[in-house]
Design a protein around this motif. Structure first.
Motif, short mmCIF file in Angstrom:
data_model
loop_
_atom_site.label_atom_id
_atom_site.label_comp_id
_atom_site.label_asym_id
_atom_site.label_seq_id
_atom_site.Cartn_x
_atom_site.Cartn_y
_atom_site.Cartn_z
N UNK A 52 7.54 11.81 -10.18
CA UNK A 52 6.79 11.18 -9.08
C UNK A 52 7.58 11.25 -7.78
N UNK A 53 8.88 10.95 -7.86
CA UNK A 53 9.72 11.00 -6.66
C UNK A 53 9.68 12.39 -6.03
N UNK A 54 9.81 13.42 -6.84
CA UNK A 54 9.79 14.80 -6.33
C UNK A 54 8.41 15.15 -5.76
N UNK A 55 7.35 14.76 -6.45
CA UNK A 55 6.00 15.04 -5.99
C UNK A 55 5.73 14.33 -4.66
N UNK A 56 6.10 13.08 -4.56
CA UNK A 56 5.89 12.32 -3.33
C UNK A 56 6.71 12.92 -2.19
N UNK A 57 7.92 13.37 -2.47
CA UNK A 57 8.73 14.02 -1.44
C UNK A 57 8.03 15.28 -0.92
N UNK A 91 0.76 -1.23 0.00
CA UNK A 91 0.00 0.00 0.00
C UNK A 91 0.80 1.29 0.00
N UNK A 92 1.78 1.47 0.85
CA UNK A 92 2.35 2.81 0.93
C UNK A 92 2.99 3.30 -0.36
N UNK A 93 3.99 2.62 -0.92
CA UNK A 93 4.54 3.14 -2.18
C UNK A 93 3.49 3.23 -3.28
N UNK A 94 2.65 2.20 -3.41
CA UNK A 94 1.63 2.21 -4.46
C UNK A 94 0.63 3.33 -4.23
N UNK A 95 0.22 3.50 -3.00
CA UNK A 95 -0.74 4.57 -2.68
C UNK A 95 -0.16 5.93 -3.04
N UNK A 96 1.08 6.17 -2.67
CA UNK A 96 1.71 7.46 -2.96
C UNK A 96 1.88 7.67 -4.46
N UNK A 97 2.20 6.64 -5.19
CA UNK A 97 2.32 6.75 -6.65
C UNK A 97 0.96 7.08 -7.27
N UNK A 153 12.47 9.94 -20.97
CA UNK A 153 11.75 9.58 -19.74
C UNK A 153 10.47 8.84 -20.09
N UNK A 154 10.07 7.92 -19.20
CA UNK A 154 8.88 7.11 -19.44
C UNK A 154 7.75 7.52 -18.50
N UNK A 155 6.81 8.32 -18.97
CA UNK A 155 5.71 8.74 -18.10
C UNK A 155 4.63 7.66 -17.96
N UNK A 156 3.91 7.76 -16.86
CA UNK A 156 2.79 6.86 -16.57
C UNK A 156 1.58 7.69 -16.21
N UNK A 157 0.40 7.06 -16.37
CA UNK A 157 -0.83 7.70 -15.93
C UNK A 157 -1.67 6.66 -15.20
N UNK A 158 -2.55 7.16 -14.36
CA UNK A 158 -3.46 6.29 -13.62
C UNK A 158 -4.57 5.82 -14.55
N UNK A 159 -5.00 4.59 -14.39
CA UNK A 159 -6.10 4.04 -15.20
C UNK A 159 -7.41 4.15 -14.41
N UNK A 160 -8.50 3.79 -15.04
CA UNK A 160 -9.80 3.78 -14.35
C UNK A 160 -9.76 2.83 -13.16
#
Length: 110
Positions: A37-42, A17-23, A76-83
Motif C-alpha cells: 500500500x505504501x508503495x502504491x500510494x507513493x 480522509x486523506x490517509x484513509x482515502x488513499x488506502x 505480511x498481513x494483507x487487507x482488502x476493501x469491503x462492500x
C-alpha cells in the motif's frame, strides 16, 4: 448493517480522509499488505506515508468495517476493501469530483 449506521460511518469517514482515502483507493484494485500500500500510494499520490499514519488509518478503517484482513501466505498481513469501504470510497470520490467541478468553474470565471 442498518442504513443509519452506514450513514454514520460515511460521515465519520471524512474525519480522517486523506490517509484513509488513499488506502481505500489502493485497495480498490485488490488486496495488499502495508508495504505494498505504501508503495502504491507513493506512486499514485506522490506521498510516502509513515508507518504510524498508515497503520493508524488501517486500524480505523478495519474497526469501521471498511477493510478487512485476509489470509496471509507469509508474514505480511494483507487487507482488502469491503462492500462498506467501496460504498464510502465511491461517495467520497463523488464529493471530491463535485468540489473540483465547482472549483474549476469558479476559476474559469475569475
Amino acid at each position: 448493517m442498518k442504513k443509519a449506521d452506514i450513514d454514520r460511518e460515511l460521515d465519520e469517514f471524512g474525519r480522517f480522509s486523506e490517509p484513509a482515502l488513499l488506502i481505500l483507493i489502493s485497495l480498490a484494485d485488490g488486496p495488499k499488505h502495508g508495504y505494498a500500500m505504501t508503495e502504491d500510494i507513493a506512486r499514485i499520490a506522490d506521498l510516502r506515508m509513515g508507518p504510524g499514519t498508515l497503520y493508524g488509518a488501517i486500524a480505523r478503517l478495519e474497526s469501521r468495517g471498511m477493510i478487512e484482513a485476509v489470509a496471509a501466505e507469509d508474514r505480511r498481513n494483507p487487507y482488502r476493501i469491503t462492500a462498506l469501504g467501496e460504498k464510502a470510497l465511491r461517495a467520497r470520490l463523488a464529493s471530491i469530483q463535485n468540489v473540483a467541478r465547482i472549483g474549476q468553474r469558479r476559476l474559469a470565471n475569475a
